[in-house]
Design a protein around this motif. Structure first.
Motif, PDB file in Angstrom:
ATOM      1  N   GLN A   1       0.843  -1.189   0.000  1.00  0.00           N
ATOM      2  CA  GLN A   1       0.000   0.000   0.000  1.00  0.00           C
ATOM      3  C   GLN A   1       0.888   1.253   0.000  1.00  0.00           C
ATOM      4  N   PRO A   2       0.462   2.320  -0.685  1.00  0.00           N
ATOM      5  CA  PRO A   2       1.281   3.539  -0.721  1.00  0.00           C
ATOM      6  C   PRO A   2       1.618   4.097   0.660  1.00  0.00           C
ATOM      7  N   ASP A   3       0.653   4.040   1.601  1.00  0.00           N
ATOM      8  CA  ASP A   3       0.979   4.591   2.925  1.00  0.00           C
ATOM      9  C   ASP A   3       1.896   3.660   3.722  1.00  0.00           C
ATOM     10  N   MET A   4       1.951   2.387   3.340  1.00  0.00           N
ATOM     11  CA  MET A   4       2.938   1.483   3.953  1.00  0.00           C
ATOM     12  C   MET A   4       4.341   1.860   3.475  1.00  0.00           C
ATOM     13  N   LEU A   5       4.487   2.143   2.174  1.00  0.00           N
ATOM     14  CA  LEU A   5       5.773   2.610   1.649  1.00  0.00           C
ATOM     15  C   LEU A   5       6.196   3.884   2.374  1.00  0.00           C
ATOM     16  N   TYR A   6       5.256   4.815   2.537  1.00  0.00           N
ATOM     17  CA  TYR A   6       5.529   6.082   3.205  1.00  0.00           C
ATOM     18  C   TYR A   6       6.014   5.842   4.640  1.00  0.00           C
ATOM     19  N   CYS A   7       5.296   4.996   5.377  1.00  0.00           N
ATOM     20  CA  CYS A   7       5.638   4.764   6.792  1.00  0.00           C
ATOM     21  C   CYS A   7       6.946   3.986   6.940  1.00  0.00           C
ATOM     22  N   LEU A   8       7.226   3.084   6.018  1.00  0.00           N
ATOM     23  CA  LEU A   8       8.504   2.358   6.059  1.00  0.00           C
ATOM     24  C   LEU A   8       9.668   3.321   5.813  1.00  0.00           C
ATOM     25  N   ARG A   9       9.496   4.199   4.829  1.00  0.00           N
ATOM     26  CA  ARG A   9      10.540   5.185   4.542  1.00  0.00           C
ATOM     27  C   ARG A   9      10.725   6.125   5.738  1.00  0.00           C
ATOM     28  N   LEU A  10       9.617   6.529   6.349  1.00  0.00           N
ATOM     29  CA  LEU A  10       9.682   7.395   7.540  1.00  0.00           C
ATOM     30  C   LEU A  10      10.476   6.705   8.647  1.00  0.00           C
ATOM     31  N   LEU A  11      10.198   5.421   8.866  1.00  0.00           N
ATOM     32  CA  LEU A  11      10.900   4.652   9.898  1.00  0.00           C
ATOM     33  C   LEU A  11      12.392   4.537   9.587  1.00  0.00           C
ATOM     34  N   GLU A  12      12.712   4.165   8.360  1.00  0.00           N
ATOM     35  CA  GLU A  12      14.113   3.907   8.002  1.00  0.00           C
ATOM     36  C   GLU A  12      14.955   5.171   7.963  1.00  0.00           C
ATOM     37  N   GLU A  13      14.316   6.317   7.701  1.00  0.00           N
ATOM     38  CA  GLU A  13      15.079   7.561   7.575  1.00  0.00           C
ATOM     39  C   GLU A  13      15.087   8.412   8.841  1.00  0.00           C
ATOM     40  N   THR A  14      14.061   8.227   9.703  1.00  0.00           N
ATOM     41  CA  THR A  14      13.972   9.082  10.899  1.00  0.00           C
ATOM     42  C   THR A  14      13.900   8.305  12.217  1.00  0.00           C
ATOM     43  N   GLY A  15      13.586   6.992  12.146  1.00  0.00           N
ATOM     44  CA  GLY A  15      13.427   6.206  13.371  1.00  0.00           C
ATOM     45  C   GLY A  15      12.050   6.338  13.991  1.00  0.00           C
ATOM     46  N   ILE A  16      11.115   6.984  13.288  1.00  0.00           N
ATOM     47  CA  ILE A  16       9.764   7.169  13.824  1.00  0.00           C
ATOM     48  C   ILE A  16       8.864   6.050  13.320  1.00  0.00           C
ATOM     49  N   CYS A  17       8.211   5.367  14.255  1.00  0.00           N
ATOM     50  CA  CYS A  17       7.333   4.245  13.920  1.00  0.00           C
ATOM     51  C   CYS A  17       5.878   4.672  14.089  1.00  0.00           C
ATOM     52  N   VAL A  18       5.173   4.792  12.969  1.00  0.00           N
ATOM     53  CA  VAL A  18       3.734   5.069  12.978  1.00  0.00           C
ATOM     54  C   VAL A  18       3.054   3.975  12.160  1.00  0.00           C
ATOM     55  N   VAL A  19       1.719   3.931  12.203  1.00  0.00           N
ATOM     56  CA  VAL A  19       0.991   2.850  11.536  1.00  0.00           C
ATOM     57  C   VAL A  19       0.285   3.398  10.301  1.00  0.00           C
ATOM     58  N   PRO A  20       0.449   2.756   9.135  1.00  0.00           N
ATOM     59  CA  PRO A  20      -0.233   3.247   7.935  1.00  0.00           C
ATOM     60  C   PRO A  20      -1.747   3.185   8.064  1.00  0.00           C
ATOM     61  N   GLY A  21      -2.414   4.159   7.479  1.00  0.00           N
ATOM     62  CA  GLY A  21      -3.871   4.224   7.551  1.00  0.00           C
ATOM     63  C   GLY A  21      -4.555   3.022   6.940  1.00  0.00           C
ATOM     64  N   SER A  22      -3.892   2.362   5.991  1.00  0.00           N
ATOM     65  CA  SER A  22      -4.484   1.182   5.353  1.00  0.00           C
ATOM     66  C   SER A  22      -4.721   0.062   6.355  1.00  0.00           C
ATOM     67  N   GLY A  23      -4.009   0.084   7.486  1.00  0.00           N
ATOM     68  CA  GLY A  23      -4.223  -0.922   8.519  1.00  0.00           C
ATOM     69  C   GLY A  23      -5.499  -0.708   9.317  1.00  0.00           C
ATOM     70  N   PHE A  24      -6.088   0.494   9.186  1.00  0.00           N
ATOM     71  CA  PHE A  24      -7.323   0.828   9.911  1.00  0.00           C
ATOM     72  C   PHE A  24      -8.519   0.935   8.971  1.00  0.00           C
ATOM     73  N   GLY A  25      -8.217   1.007   7.668  1.00  0.00           N
ATOM     74  CA  GLY A  25      -9.256   1.230   6.669  1.00  0.00           C
ATOM     75  C   GLY A  25      -9.393   2.715   6.373  1.00  0.00           C
ATOM     76  N   GLN A  26      -9.631   3.030   5.107  1.00  0.00           N
ATOM     77  CA  GLN A  26      -9.784   4.421   4.683  1.00  0.00           C
ATOM     78  C   GLN A  26     -10.465   4.432   3.318  1.00  0.00           C
ATOM     79  N   LYS A  27     -11.019   5.565   2.945  1.00  0.00           N
ATOM     80  CA  LYS A  27     -11.667   5.660   1.632  1.00  0.00           C
ATOM     81  C   LYS A  27     -10.625   5.498   0.536  1.00  0.00           C
ATOM     82  N   ASP A  28     -11.016   4.824  -0.546  1.00  0.00           N
ATOM     83  CA  ASP A  28     -10.101   4.620  -1.670  1.00  0.00           C
ATOM     84  C   ASP A  28      -9.549   5.954  -2.149  1.00  0.00           C
TER      85      ASP A  28
END
Length: 515
Positions: free
Chosen positions: A450-477
């Motif tokens: 999912q695009p927000d998973m890519l975003y959150c993985l990049r955020l983690l690998e570059e800054t050390g911040i761990c957040v959860v992608p919205g796709s894990g909670f459900g969101q409008k397409d």
């Protein structure tokens, strides 16, 4: 290792039932025994379960943490886990009075210590008198310790300004999650088009989708209105219900108020509309109210579903089946590890209630330390008690800091181009909407994520911040989000939000060439 010689004769009593023989290393010759439990033979409902809050991104964060501990280098010195509402892990201090009571219950010899206040000792003695052998190490009755159930009923009655609460409708649980799973087990039945449909808000807390998958029920999504601060929309409930009726039988509607992951506090009018809808469509109502103490917006107020139902009149209050859930894990105490909670069950068919008690008895009882912690939350120090001043100070400090952090988070995120964050009215999370450029969306699809998973993985690998992608909670397409907790200290939260801002701007530049 020394090898044992194979036996030179068939052991007495073994006969010829086994013809494989032993190898020189003592292993069975011939075909190796296959495992009984494999991914092919695993319960398919277990494979269908997903739980984003502790999903792949959190596993990756753990790997990075271990790498740093072993001396590895990254562009950051620590991993900031903003993925889960675990207050104490984020540095929140325990409420002194709660820990005093639980300590006294756990080690009654401390009753002789002058270091513990009499208010705490009085509560601990009362709890222990309700325990078998006056010990927290005993089992309690499956619904919980009787005096604690009575304290919870008194708390509910006071909270709801006199709406009656029967202690025999109160059941202690192992956190709210245990109660939610129990009620869903009762509700799920039928096959094909008569299979139980469970209406859940989107975005939702992944416990619900995980439980629905595990029980092979049908998930029925209703979307919260992001443009209206994640409010419930009655027209959306009708749309969702009518669409679901084509392939399942919707029997239950779940509401999370205040919201997780969305942080909204539902208005009384919204709650009335939901209850009227449930009444008209004969739906069972599950109200997840674990964040009832976490309301920060000055123009918002927590309204329990039970109180609103009562105020709608006897026709509603005496007929709508409602279960409300609360927990030790949230609020101002944040005692996640005690796994304490309760549910209040109203208007349940007496024969079904007997079946529920049977189901509860299979797991014996919730942890007694968690029950004791729950008792302190519903029966805290009163103004006339010696311990009230310190208790009130600690409680106000925690809730005041959370309110400040809620406002700070909204303000900083909304100043970032390509991020839009609704007001964090309550609970412990922000759920900002993020713009992800088409080029990044295409890259994510090529990687099978999912695009927000890519975003959150990049955020983690570059800054050390761990957040959860919205796709894990459900969101409008076509929309993308992440959930982050507001629990870190003010200082650490500012660092976290600054890093998110810088990362997001860099991400936009990389994938869309924006300056």
């Amino acid at each position: 290792q020394r090898e044992k010689s194979p036996p030179s004769h068939t052991p007495t009593g073994c006969g010829n039932a086994y013809s494989g023989g032993y190898s020189s290393a003592g292993r069975l010759e011939g075909k190796l025994r296959e495992k009984t439990l494999t991914l092919d033979t695993l319960n398919p409902q277990v494979k269908a379960v997903e739980y984003a809050v502790r999903g792949p991104i959190v596993i990756k964060a753990g790997e990075i943490e271990r790498y740093l501990e072993e001396g590895g280098t990254k562009p950051f010195s620590e991993v900031i886990k903003a993925n889960i509402g675990d207050a104490h892990a984020m540095g929140q201090k325990p409420i002194t009075f709660l820990r005093q009571v639980v300590a006294l219950c756990t080690f009654p010899e401390l009753m002789d210590s002058p270091s513990f206040p009499e208010d705490a000792k009085r509560r601990a003695r009362r709890i222990l008198q309700g325990c078998g052998g006056h010990s927290l190490g005993s089992y309690s009755a499956s619904p919980g310790v009787e005096c604690i159930r009575k304290d919870i009923a008194a708390y509910i009655e006071q909270r709801d300004e006199g709406v009656p609460s029967d202690w025999e409708n109160v059941y202690l649980t192992t956190g709210a999650s245990d109660g939610i799973m129990t009620i869903l087990r009762l509700l799920v039945s039928g096959k094909d088009s008569s299979r139980t449909g469970v209406m859940i808000p989107i975005p939702q807390y992944p416990l619900y989708s995980a439980a629905i998958s595990e029980m092979d029920a049908v998930q029925v999504n209703y979307y919260l209105d992001e443009d209206n601060c994640w409010a419930l929309d009655i027209n959306e409930l009708h749309r969702s219900y009518q669409a679901a009726k084509q392939h399942c039988q919707p029997r239950v509607i779940c509401i999370i108020n205040p919201g997780n992951p969305t942080g909204q506090v539902q208005s009384k009018k919204c709650i009335e509309e939901v209850l009227h809808f449930a009444y008209e469509e004969n739906l069972f109502v599950m109200s997840d109210e674990v964040y009832q103490d976490n309301v920060y917006a000055p123009d918002c107020q927590f309204h329990s579903f039970k109180k609103v139902l009562y105020e709608m009149g006897p026709e509603y209050f005496n007929s709508v089946e409602l279960v409300s859930f609360h927990s030790t894990s949230k609020g101002y105490t944040g005692e996640c590890g005690f796994r304490g909670g309760y549910m209040e069950v109203i208007n349940m068919d007496p024969e079904v209630k007997a079946q529920m008690v049977k189901l509860l008895s299979v797991r014996l009882c919730p942890p007694l330390a968690g029950q004791a912690a729950m008792d302190v939350i519903v029966n805290p120090p009163q103004p006339e008690e010696h311990t009230f001043k310190q208790f009130h100070q600690e409680k106000s400090s925690v809730l005041g800091a959370l309110a400040e952090k809620a406002k700070l988070t909204e303000k900083i995120l909304n100043a970032v181009p390509g991020i839009k964050c609704n007001p964090v009215q309550g609970a412990m999370y922000a759920f900002p909407r993020i713009f992800i450029p088409p080029k990044a969306v295409e890259e994510a699809k090529a990687l099978g994520m999912q695009p927000d998973m890519l975003y959150c993985l990049r955020l983690l690998e570059e800054t050390g911040i761990c957040v959860v992608p919205g796709s894990g909670f459900g969101q409008k397409d076509g929309t993308y989000h992440f959930r982050m907790t507001i629990l870190p200290s003010i200082e650490k939260l500012k660092v976290l939000l600054g890093k998110v801002r810088d990362f997001h701007i860099g991400f936009l530049k990389e994938y869309s060439g924006l300056e």
